[in-house]
Design a protein around this motif. Structure first.
Motif, PDB file in Angstrom:
ATOM      1  N   GLY A 182       1.396  -1.259  -0.282  1.00 14.45           N
ATOM      2  CA  GLY A 182       0.150  -0.109   0.178  1.00 14.45           C
ATOM      3  C   GLY A 182       0.896   1.578   0.327  1.00 14.45           C
ATOM      4  O   GLY A 182       2.016   0.803  -0.457  1.00 14.45           O
ATOM      5  N   PRO A 183       0.269   2.690  -0.035  1.00 14.11           N
ATOM      6  CA  PRO A 183       1.395   3.545  -0.356  1.00 14.11           C
ATOM      7  C   PRO A 183       1.922   4.404   0.943  1.00 14.11           C
ATOM      8  O   PRO A 183       3.003   4.101   0.927  1.00 14.11           O
ATOM      9  CB  PRO A 183      -0.575   4.920  -0.097  1.00 14.11           C
ATOM     10  N   ILE A 184       1.420   3.805   2.191  1.00 13.70           N
ATOM     11  CA  ILE A 184       2.085   4.074   3.513  1.00 13.70           C
ATOM     12  C   ILE A 184       3.504   3.640   3.067  1.00 13.70           C
ATOM     13  O   ILE A 184       5.014   3.481   3.072  1.00 13.70           O
ATOM     14  CB  ILE A 184       1.476   3.464   5.319  1.00 13.70           C
ATOM     15  N   GLN A 185       3.687   1.511   2.792  1.00 19.02           N
ATOM     16  CA  GLN A 185       4.525   0.204   2.899  1.00 19.02           C
ATOM     17  C   GLN A 185       5.449   1.363   2.011  1.00 19.02           C
ATOM     18  O   GLN A 185       6.642   0.816   2.051  1.00 19.02           O
ATOM     19  CB  GLN A 185       4.243  -1.049   2.743  1.00 19.02           C
ATOM     20  N   GLY A 186       4.900   1.325   0.495  1.00 20.32           N
ATOM     21  CA  GLY A 186       5.671   1.553  -0.619  1.00 20.32           C
ATOM     22  C   GLY A 186       6.559   3.013  -0.436  1.00 20.32           C
ATOM     23  O   GLY A 186       7.585   3.440  -1.053  1.00 20.32           O
ATOM     24  N   PHE A 187       5.524   3.919   0.364  1.00 20.54           N
ATOM     25  CA  PHE A 187       6.567   5.823   0.702  1.00 20.54           C
ATOM     26  C   PHE A 187       7.880   4.885   1.591  1.00 20.54           C
ATOM     27  O   PHE A 187       9.157   5.824   1.349  1.00 20.54           O
ATOM     28  CB  PHE A 187       5.241   6.410   1.593  1.00 20.54           C
ATOM     29  N   PHE A 188       7.870   4.142   2.531  1.00 23.68           N
ATOM     30  CA  PHE A 188       8.817   3.982   3.524  1.00 23.68           C
ATOM     31  C   PHE A 188      10.411   2.652   3.017  1.00 23.68           C
ATOM     32  O   PHE A 188      11.283   3.356   2.932  1.00 23.68           O
ATOM     33  CB  PHE A 188       8.876   2.975   4.031  1.00 23.68           C
ATOM     34  N   GLN A 189       9.747   2.166   2.163  1.00 21.73           N
ATOM     35  CA  GLN A 189      10.297   1.511   0.741  1.00 21.73           C
ATOM     36  C   GLN A 189      10.778   2.243   0.211  1.00 21.73           C
ATOM     37  O   GLN A 189      12.591   2.270   0.032  1.00 21.73           O
ATOM     38  CB  GLN A 189       9.933   0.051  -0.168  1.00 21.73           C
ATOM     39  N   ALA A 190      10.454   3.648  -0.933  1.00 19.93           N
ATOM     40  CA  ALA A 190      11.595   4.150  -1.231  1.00 19.93           C
ATOM     41  C   ALA A 190      12.364   5.492  -0.686  1.00 19.93           C
ATOM     42  O   ALA A 190      13.183   5.971  -1.448  1.00 19.93           O
ATOM     43  CB  ALA A 190       9.919   5.141  -2.410  1.00 19.93           C
ATOM     44  N   LYS A 191      11.312   5.505   0.244  1.00 20.37           N
ATOM     45  CA  LYS A 191      12.258   6.530   1.200  1.00 20.37           C
ATOM     46  C   LYS A 191      13.720   6.492   2.573  1.00 20.37           C
ATOM     47  O   LYS A 191      14.139   7.196   2.194  1.00 20.37           O
ATOM     48  CB  LYS A 191      11.302   7.747   1.714  1.00 20.37           C
ATOM     49  N   ILE A 192      13.061   5.310   2.822  1.00 24.13           N
ATOM     50  CA  ILE A 192      14.276   5.196   3.975  1.00 24.13           C
ATOM     51  C   ILE A 192      14.950   4.087   3.445  1.00 24.13           C
ATOM     52  O   ILE A 192      15.606   3.636   4.412  1.00 24.13           O
ATOM     53  CB  ILE A 192      12.982   4.215   5.051  1.00 24.13           C
ATOM     54  N   ALA A 193      15.138   3.110   2.660  1.00 26.30           N
ATOM     55  CA  ALA A 193      15.995   1.922   2.679  1.00 26.30           C
ATOM     56  C   ALA A 193      17.345   2.488   2.755  1.00 26.30           C
ATOM     57  O   ALA A 193      18.091   1.873   3.524  1.00 26.30           O
ATOM     58  CB  ALA A 193      15.022   1.561   1.189  1.00 26.30           C
ATOM     59  N   ASN A 194      17.148   3.274   1.499  1.00 25.57           N
ATOM     60  CA  ASN A 194      18.587   3.834   1.399  1.00 25.57           C
ATOM     61  C   ASN A 194      19.651   4.149   2.669  1.00 25.57           C
ATOM     62  O   ASN A 194      20.674   4.031   3.308  1.00 25.57           O
ATOM     63  CB  ASN A 194      19.436   4.739   0.240  1.00 25.57           C
ATOM     64  N   GLU A 195      18.328   4.986   3.566  1.00 23.21           N
ATOM     65  CA  GLU A 195      19.041   5.243   4.519  1.00 23.21           C
ATOM     66  C   GLU A 195      19.945   4.735   5.857  1.00 23.21           C
ATOM     67  O   GLU A 195      20.495   4.823   6.645  1.00 23.21           O
ATOM     68  CB  GLU A 195      18.153   6.800   5.219  1.00 23.21           C
ATOM     69  N   TYR A 196      18.456   3.260   5.710  1.00 21.67           N
ATOM     70  CA  TYR A 196      18.490   2.322   7.088  1.00 21.67           C
ATOM     71  C   TYR A 196      19.848   1.455   6.150  1.00 21.67           C
ATOM     72  O   TYR A 196      19.737   1.032   7.402  1.00 21.67           O
ATOM     73  CB  TYR A 196      16.996   1.590   6.367  1.00 21.67           C
ATOM     74  N   PHE A 197      19.710   1.612   5.649  1.00 23.27           N
ATOM     75  CA  PHE A 197      21.292   0.255   5.817  1.00 23.27           C
ATOM     76  C   PHE A 197      22.679   1.485   5.196  1.00 23.27           C
ATOM     77  O   PHE A 197      24.042   1.087   5.580  1.00 23.27           O
ATOM     78  CB  PHE A 197      20.758  -0.245   4.199  1.00 23.27           C
ATOM     79  N   ASN A 198      22.373   2.300   5.536  1.00 21.97           N
ATOM     80  CA  ASN A 198      23.775   3.680   5.564  1.00 21.97           C
ATOM     81  C   ASN A 198      24.387   3.657   6.894  1.00 21.97           C
ATOM     82  O   ASN A 198      24.152   4.672   7.833  1.00 21.97           O
ATOM     83  CB  ASN A 198      23.321   4.531   5.424  1.00 21.97           C
ATOM     84  N   SER A 199      24.596   2.466   7.275  1.00 20.16           N
ATOM     85  CA  SER A 199      24.704   2.265   9.565  1.00 20.16           C
ATOM     86  C   SER A 199      26.135   0.781   8.320  1.00 20.16           C
ATOM     87  O   SER A 199      25.870   0.028   7.854  1.00 20.16           O
ATOM     88  CB  SER A 199      24.216   1.656   9.695  1.00 20.16           C
ATOM     89  N   GLN A 200      26.721   0.764   9.737  1.00 19.26           N
ATOM     90  CA  GLN A 200      28.173  -0.288   9.762  1.00 19.26           C
ATOM     91  C   GLN A 200      26.898  -1.445  10.644  1.00 19.26           C
ATOM     92  O   GLN A 200      28.375  -3.019  10.905  1.00 19.26           O
ATOM     93  CB  GLN A 200      29.684   0.381  10.334  1.00 19.26           C
ATOM     94  N   PHE A 201      26.417  -0.281  11.450  1.00 20.10           N
ATOM     95  CA  PHE A 201      25.377  -1.797  12.160  1.00 20.10           C
ATOM     96  C   PHE A 201      26.364  -2.563  13.232  1.00 20.10           C
ATOM     97  O   PHE A 201      26.391  -4.044  13.346  1.00 20.10           O
ATOM     98  CB  PHE A 201      24.796  -3.325  11.389  1.00 20.10           C
ATOM     99  N   ASN A 202      27.598  -1.780  13.901  1.00 17.74           N
ATOM    100  CA  ASN A 202      28.309  -2.111  15.213  1.00 17.74           C
ATOM    101  C   ASN A 202      28.404  -1.637  15.908  1.00 17.74           C
ATOM    102  O   ASN A 202      28.997  -2.428  17.074  1.00 17.74           O
ATOM    103  CB  ASN A 202      29.605  -2.387  14.132  1.00 17.74           C
TER     104      ASN A 202
END
Length: 243
Positions: free
Chosen positions: A154-174
């Motif tokens: 839906g719209p909200i799931q699509g919004f988060f996938q489009a807008k946040i994915a790159n920011e979310y994974f911009n981490s070393q996760f350590n």
């Protein structure tokens, strides 16, 4: 299975409301605590055992079913139009996410640079759309079910996938509060479906923890996002080598 899950989630809430633990259930059923955890995880409670746990809680089995039905009557999903309206308004989206995570009006205006008047306007929209009850003194009462979820694709799931994915994974996760695990293997269709089932169960457990921690002081809770996924996928890096 959906009704069984809803019934056991209701039972967990009843246990929590009375301060009972898996250890108490184990004692009532003459089982180990690990066995009780397995009964909940596998949704394999017999009717007799459900009745025994209800007796421990001074409840009838019918009381448990009534509480489950009352919970299911709550909002489980927004309409497509509601989700579109929320994604078109960034402040409304932010406040919606906040209230779904049990923030108060004071929490929101203390944490974000949103004027109180604007915040109340957005809360009024949520009230009109029956997502919350906006009570006197601007107290917020959620009207969503424990299994509330955004619309799939839906719209909200699509919004988060489009807008946040790159920011979310911009981490070393350590950091202490981060963990990234990437698995790769060759699974059969049956095993893939089993993995999906386990991911859904983990998602339910995340939401149960979120509900439990709602009673903690605001400063003891921290924004946490978990992304759970499994899919058939070949690394693009290797595509030139495929015959």
């Amino acid at each position: 299975m959906a009704q069984t899950l809803a019934l056991l989630q209701t039972l967990k809430r009843c246990l929590k409301a009375q301060g009972k633990t898996y250890r108490d259930v184990a004692s009532a059923l003459d089982l180990t605590e690990a066995s009780v955890k397995r009964l909940f995880a596998e949704q394999s409670f017999s009717l007799q055992r459900l009745e025994q746990v209800c007796q421990m809680l001074d409840m009838e089995l019918s009381d448990l079913f009534r509480q489950m039905e009352a919970q299911q009557a709550q909002l489980q999903q927004l309409t497509l139009e509601q989700e579109k309206e929320i994604t078109d308004d960034l402040v409304l989206l932010l406040i919606t996410v906040c209230v779904l995570n049990h923030w108060t009006l004071a929490d929101i205006v203390d944490f974000y640079t949103i004027p109180v008047h604007d915040c109340i306007q957005k809360l009024a929209w949520l009230d009109r759309n029956k997502i919350i009850d906006l009570l006197p003194k601007n107290k917020i009462k959620l009207k969503v079910a424990a299994n509330f979820a955004w619309r799939e694709n839906g719209p909200i799931q699509g919004f988060f996938q489009a807008k946040i994915a790159n920011e979310y994974f911009n981490s070393q996760f350590n950091a202490e509060n981060e963990k990234l695990i990437v698995l790769n293997g060759m699974l059969s269709k049956t095993s893939n479906l089993e993995m999906q089932r386990k991911l859904k169960r983990l998602a339910r457990e995340f939401e149960e923890l979120n509900q439990e921690d709602a009673n903690l002081d605001f400063n003891e809770r921290h924004g946490t996002t978990a992304i759970l996924a499994v899919r058939g996928w070949n690394y693009g890096l290797f595509k030139p080598l495929i015959k």
